[in-house]
Design an enzyme around this catalytic site. Structure first.
Site, PDB file in Angstrom:
ATOM      1  CB  CYS B 100      -0.916  -0.092   1.150  1.00 33.47           C
ATOM      2  SG  CYS B 100      -1.957   1.458   1.546  1.00 33.47           S
ATOM      3  CB  CYS B 104      -5.007   6.318  -2.752  1.00 30.46           C
ATOM      4  SG  CYS B 104      -3.949   5.074  -3.707  1.00 30.46           S
ATOM      5  CB  THR B 191      -4.045   4.158   4.745  1.00 29.20           C
ATOM      6  OG1 THR B 191      -4.943   3.065   4.799  1.00 29.20           O
ATOM      7  CG2 THR B 191      -3.049   3.630   3.629  1.00 29.20           C
ATOM      8  CD  GLU B 258      -3.156  -0.250   7.781  1.00 25.94           C
ATOM      9  OE1 GLU B 258      -2.074  -1.127   8.213  1.00 25.94           O
ATOM     10  OE2 GLU B 258      -3.305  -0.377   6.404  1.00 25.94           O
ATOM     11  CG  HIS B 293     -10.389   4.449  -0.573  1.00 26.11           C
ATOM     12  ND1 HIS B 293      -9.208   4.966  -1.149  1.00 26.11           N
ATOM     13  CD2 HIS B 293     -10.049   3.819   0.332  1.00 26.11           C
ATOM     14  CE1 HIS B 293      -7.784   4.622  -0.560  1.00 26.11           C
ATOM     15  NE2 HIS B 293      -8.652   3.927   0.504  1.00 26.11           N
ATOM     16  CE1 TYR B 297      -8.182   0.526  -1.046  1.00 29.20           C
ATOM     17  CE2 TYR B 297      -9.453  -1.384  -0.234  1.00 29.20           C
ATOM     18  CZ  TYR B 297      -8.585  -0.485  -0.096  1.00 29.20           C
ATOM     19  OH  TYR B 297      -8.258   0.108   0.992  1.00 29.20           O
ATOM     20  CB  CYS B 300      -3.789   0.123  -4.983  1.00 25.30           C
ATOM     21  SG  CYS B 300      -5.264  -0.287  -4.098  1.00 25.30           S
ATOM     22  CD  GLU B 448      -4.898  -0.923   2.569  1.00 26.67           C
ATOM     23  OE1 GLU B 448      -3.994  -1.066   3.504  1.00 26.67           O
ATOM     24  OE2 GLU B 448      -4.836  -0.563   1.482  1.00 26.67           O
TER      25      GLU B 448
END
Lengths: 484, 484, 484, 484
Positions: B100, B104, B191, B258, B293, B297, B300, B448
């Site tokens: 990650c 973003c 994050t 995180e 978001h 995904y 990413c 995640e």
């Protein structure tokens, strides 16, 4: 000798001079090593429960060799009822440890070698079965934990044992002497190796004549000359070394263990040899051991699954989410998948058959079906557990943060779930789920479910072989009115 | 100001006085902290690639605010082409970090707040949009990394913000002053929090009037008075602290992060406030941020998936198993699932629409479908990776064992795969897979994927809402000849 | 010429002397044959909607050949926007017919042959592209429906065309004459064959030199000398012949159609030949047609899926079960799966690229991923529809029972659902679901989803080929620190 | 009386005056009706196999009531071995008919009513158990087929029996007389209704006091005054009426059957009443019948699955595709899924327990898990069968085409597979697969798998109830170190 208690078992390990390496160094006292100890506790549970009257029927049996009461882990299955009880015993131990308790490999090896040696002797006039009977009486009478060891390092998967660049990639006979044999090689991924009093070695694949030096089975004390072990590292293993190690472990007391066991020119007296170059029986021994062990997974992983389902339900309670219909439905699905595995474990047992040697073999097709499902469902169960637990499972501060004078109270404040439950308890259940999904127990619940007792493709090959496709074709042709 | 390099970004973090706690203690130099640093490197990659001409089209864009070239992470999407490039940029970064990369959340917050504040102002005559425009120009010109922060601790999931036993379980306004507001509470699972120059706060759920004190959005420097962070512990995090930390990490250089971000009565000047008690817009801001978001995904995680597929293929090569048809088929299945996620990411972008404020919004239904698949397929991809890798992935000795003068050679000997590949390389690829399946990157790739941008049920609710079931019923009735 | 209406299209079919066999007999008037007519109505819908201003943007396009407005089914895609509109047009038609509307195969053939002939000419100096341009102008100007025909009977799947016991198992050139060629063989499973004005033939597999006589592409009127068709029988086809055929049909007006098309020494003039022995281009033509057609399924099957989801929701309403959380959740799942297919259809379109010949090609990898999902999800969607519908769907009396003076009232009484809905309407929606799950439309929604545009394994081979595994391996090695 | 043969059974049906409607008309001779006859043949197989020494152990048992040998379908299970044999008998019959053989509902009703009436009498001092014992002796001695009838039409699923707009939506007592009761209503979806000598009625849901008139169980001859049946229409049913009906049927000889059974004020003498207003036992009777019947599906559907797997393998042989690795793998997957169902059937039997009344009950949790899997796996097995069969299964010409003097040879030519197999045989196996996937047997293999013995959600409710979540939570808390 009476059945050992857990404590006696632990003491018995102290008497061994087992040579163990962890993080590159020889460990003198492996029994109290914080990384190893939880896996010893799991084995100890197999001893302690045998003394609990509530579980006596599952945990013990009457030996067909001596008539004495023995731990079921040392027993030769005498009926389908014994096979079913084996599975229930394994579920029970999964319930009590949420871990791999490691003693199954020995039990499964006993039963496979018992019947295979009988058939080897029948063909070749050898005395392996008598050797093995004597050995097993010794094991039963001393209530030992034995590592039934099969998997070799294998090197290049595209080559047979004798074709490998390094001849030691499979355990093999380097010398046959009058008093015994000398072997060399290693067994990899050995569950409970360090926690076992002895090792019982089997070949790992069916073989042809070129590989006959690799067709070997024998028993050896874990602390024999030339034998040593290197501990496998697990996810999150060093949390066990942390200060006040407890909450972040998830499961403080129990765990599993795998190791590499090296045989550096080890001598085995003939009386402890159970196969020596009879390569045409290597496949039988492998299939039978694998068959029993694929049944085992229909018990032990179900037991661990029970605990994970329970943990997810507790997490939902603590999050205040337990009344949501999707949460209830996910718990049902987890239960459904887990019980499907149990059905497979029970069914291959109920359909077991007597071997020529007199002990009972599971149904080979259904045991492979069982294990094949085990390579799938625990993954879905963990996925659902992670869903229910919430992201907090992997983003929470460490236990040290919760204990910190400076920020401990802030942590407790902000990781509170429902008001009636302490933050500590919420953190405990989440760390416990983490342990099974991503932590040290994930090695046992996930990867071992995948590869233990053979990788998924191994079961598919057996399903193809056992599925009797020709008979099925005949049924179809008959009803469809096909005359060829 | 020009686009920063990765190095400049890292230096810029050193200038902040961000208050960070790890393992219960304040960390003075978080930039060089071995547990934190890999996550900083992942963010730095978003800066470095923007200077690479090969990736300029994906990594940079022309600001609609200033006409300057900005990092795409700071950009307001001006077209469906921009939305598609966003997804491709994210896949690229997944490819380069297998982690990650954390930036973003800021980008998605910019785009959600931009359009929501426009509509709030339209209704209430407020000036949030102008505030935000000014803020975003500042961000773009300084090429900042911003933590778009949404998720509150939530306490009891069965209760609304104002019903919680502790009023701080959601971030809320404790005082409205002439010069600004004072807020209190925390954001959880943030994050990249520590690696961000600033935090951009949004509410986490739709609200009713009782909760209006919780309807608040604002921006704040990460080192502002009253703000501090507590690092979340990940699976295998302390491997980064080990001597000569490298191989056992799997991914030495990159990682995710995180943290809990606490706001302890923090003052926010009005010019940095973007929502204040207009509770009827909380839901819009949440849905838009979540929508963007959920699209993210589809980029990413696909990028990380590419690397995991590649790693599994390398492991198969090194095991000598790459020609087996079942191995090839599993790699195809992994690719198929991964590209299905990509399809969803691309589709919700291609079907994007212009907002009233002028930037582009993704298609809400398809973005939720995208994320819903992300809660499933990475789990199956990791399962297949574990299948291909083999059990050795979790039973190998530690790097310390391989380095040991006493047993290093034995380890190298027995963990050799095909003869042409060094054992070290084989161990490296297996540890890398372990890292993504069970280790610190599993937090990003698995959990995640499950909970980031909202847990699975949140997407299902949106799918139900967006699926237009009534129109579908009408189609069916018409063709079926039903007249009611 | 203007765009035809549905009625004009139907009239145009009457003018053809197409030779058709149904149930072993030549059919003189196939247009009004009750078994065939619903499939004609489905094609007619592609004409009628082109006249509806609401759908003009989707249904029509400006020809790049003539500048005239043409039905999009006759169009060469000039942009990714065209590719996306194609998918949306297909979803729309699925919505309106709940069937296969059969005209896609022509459109997909046009686009594949257009670009392939360009590249054949480029290499061999042939004039196929000019031939095809002229042919396509004719098609566009006359607004024809064309059967793009690919699949040969294939005989023994283990043998190539030239190795078959019977040389006619693949369409092939039996004579090359000065004025044209003579071909022989058949195309099987031809969607909409009888409803097409012309047939546009392509080879069905990549070929080597031995098979060059099989590398042939050409166009021919459906009623040409030597061409005839045999209608494929579908599940429940004869319900269309029943007295007062209506309710039990489920979908009275619309359906799909497949047929065997036989070419019994048929002459083709050179101007209608588009490939003749250039075997090295057979594979390209196949892959491109298949690629477009795999994209198509991300539109048409989604459209049918919409209607099935709607039908299931109506059934739940009529059963009084629509408030149950599990019913709602199943409708969400159906929607989720259906929209995932749509994402794939959109994504492979949005990622399309210009060919050398100037029209747009879909992204090959994503189109194969699209179709692979289509071989799975419609099956799960039908399973869920059967779950929601209830067993009554397949155990209800016939329409004749409901009409019976003796027992009609009893039937109406006992098959009543919620009191506010007539039993007839309940029966209608259940029969409609039956039609898609088990009846004549199941051929299109299930089996065609499986095998249309290539069986599942064909897509897997393409995914392997397009997945760029070597690049993925390189990514993994780099991050894992592997230097070979 | 001795065990009947199939022929004797068929003759015995002729003696009944059963009132049957098909397509709106009364059928005088239902035994020879071509639509009905195949379903009679399936039942007849349950008689014929009982005379085959090879199957005697499975097909017959010694009655605990009379000591006589009876058909196992009339038997009260006396042990877990009996429960296991039941499942094996069902698999055998699935193997022989590829259909639903309809006699299980009676067997499952006998066992459920036997134990429930015992417990009703125990509480209320009634004599239902004695009534039932006498009735069952009559059944056993006359080797009858009995329709155990449970499912009512149900009307609005959101309302209880007494809340329905029409009081007849559930069977109920309309009058209690000195000599017996009068009942009214209907049972829907009755498997084998017309082929049964008698009907044995049970309530369909748990009830409260308001519904006590609906808590009724009794037995009645199929041709009693006031009883009549309306035949359910199946997919492709009229193919059985076609000229020379054979190949297109797929399965010419065997089939299943469902019907609506109407009770139009029917008188039942007290000696044939087994429950009358004791509403608190309705739930027990339902759960026990459903439990047995959910077990049944772990036998019968597995038997049909065997044949479908065989048929797919034959199709692959005939297509020349049997050596492809993906085909082999799909056959393995089908086998794996099918045997998983079998495991569930065996496991819930092996774990059976004795009831208070002395017969054996299956394990309720595992039987529900069994049926839940049956709602899933046959769908995936048919999907894979359709994959292997190829599209030709649904696009082939009719048998009439193959017989046509004009085009028969062309059909035979072009639908040839491998050269060594006649086209007719290839067509036969494909039509057979079509029959199970889409045709009349799909009703039994798919929809009945879904809804028979209760729809999926019914099993999930039982799994939740039986899963003992509290015990699982306690296990988790203990290991996680949680003290509340």
């Amino acid at each position: 000798m009476a059945l050992m208690t857990g404590e006696q078992y632990i003491e018995s390990l102290r008497k061994l001079k087992t040579k163990v390496y962890v993080f590159g160094e020889r460990v003198e006292n492996f029994v109290d090593h914080p990384i190893i100890r939880p896996s010893i506790n799991s084995v100890a549970m197999t001893y302690d429960l045998a003394h609990d009257p509530e579980y006596a029927e599952l945990m013990t049996a009457t030996s067909n060799l001596t008539g004495n009461t023995v731990n079921r882990f040392c027993h030769l299955h005498q009926s389908t009822d014994d096979l079913i009880k084996k599975v229930k015993m394994q579920r029970l131990l999964g319930n009590k440890t949420a871990s791999c308790f490691q003693r199954c490999v020995g039990m499964d090896a006993f039963n496979a070698i018992w019947s295979t040696t009988f058939e080897v002797d029948e063909k070749y006039g050898t005395t392996y079965h008598a050797n093995f009977r004597k050995y097993l009486e010794f094991v039963q009478e001393n209530d030992l934990t034995i590592d039934g060891a099969m998997t070799d390092p294998k090197g290049d998967r595209g080559l047979s044992p004798s074709q490998q660049a390094d001849p030691d990639m499979y355990v093999h006979i380097v010398e046959k002497r009058e008093d015994g044999i000398v072997v060399r090689g290693a067994k990899a991924h050995q569950t409970g190796s360090i926690n076992s009093h002895e090792h019982l070695i089997m070949p790992t694949i069916a073989m042809k004549e070129d590989d006959k030096a690799y067709a070997v089975s024998f028993a050896i004390p874990s602390d024999a000359e030339g034998v040593f072990m290197i501990y496998g590292r697990q996810s999150c293993d060093t949390r066990k070394l942390e200060d006040q190690a407890d909450i972040d472990l998830g499961n403080k007391n129990f765990g599993g263990q795998e190791a590499l066991v090296v045989f550096d020119n080890v001598f085995i007296p003939w009386e402890r040899v159970f196969l020596c170059e009879e390569y045409d029986f290597a496949g039988m021994m492998v299939e039978r051991f694998a068959g029993y062990h694929r049944q085992s997974y229909g018990g032990c992983k179900v037991g661990v699954g029970d605990v994970l389902i329970g943990a997810a339900a507790v997490a939902a309670d603590y999050n205040g989410a337990n009344k949501a219909s999707h949460i209830k439905d996910k718990l049902i699905e987890m239960t459904h998948l887990n019980e499907t595995l149990y059905c497979c474990g029970i069914a291959c047992s109920a359909e077991g058959k007597k071997t020529k040697a007199g002990n009972y073999m599971i149904d080979m097709l259904l045991a492979n079906v069982c294990k094949q499902n085990v390579t799938r469902f625990p993954y879905e169960i963990t996925r659902l557990a992670e869903d229910i637990a919430g992201g907090v499972m992997v983003t929470m501060p460490s236990a040290a943060d919760f204990r910190s004078p400076e920020i401990g109270d802030v942590c407790k404040k902000y990781f509170q779930g429902v008001a009636s439950v302490s933050t500590e308890n919420r953190v405990r259940i989440l760390r416990f789920i983490e342990n099974m999904c991503l932590g040290s127990s994930a090695v046992g619940y996930r990867t071992e479910s995948m590869h233990g007792a053979g990788s998924p493709q191994a079961q598919r090959i057996m399903i193809a072989r056992q599925g009797n496709l020709e008979a099925k074709k005949a049924l179809a042709k008959k009803i469809a009115g096909i005359v060829e």
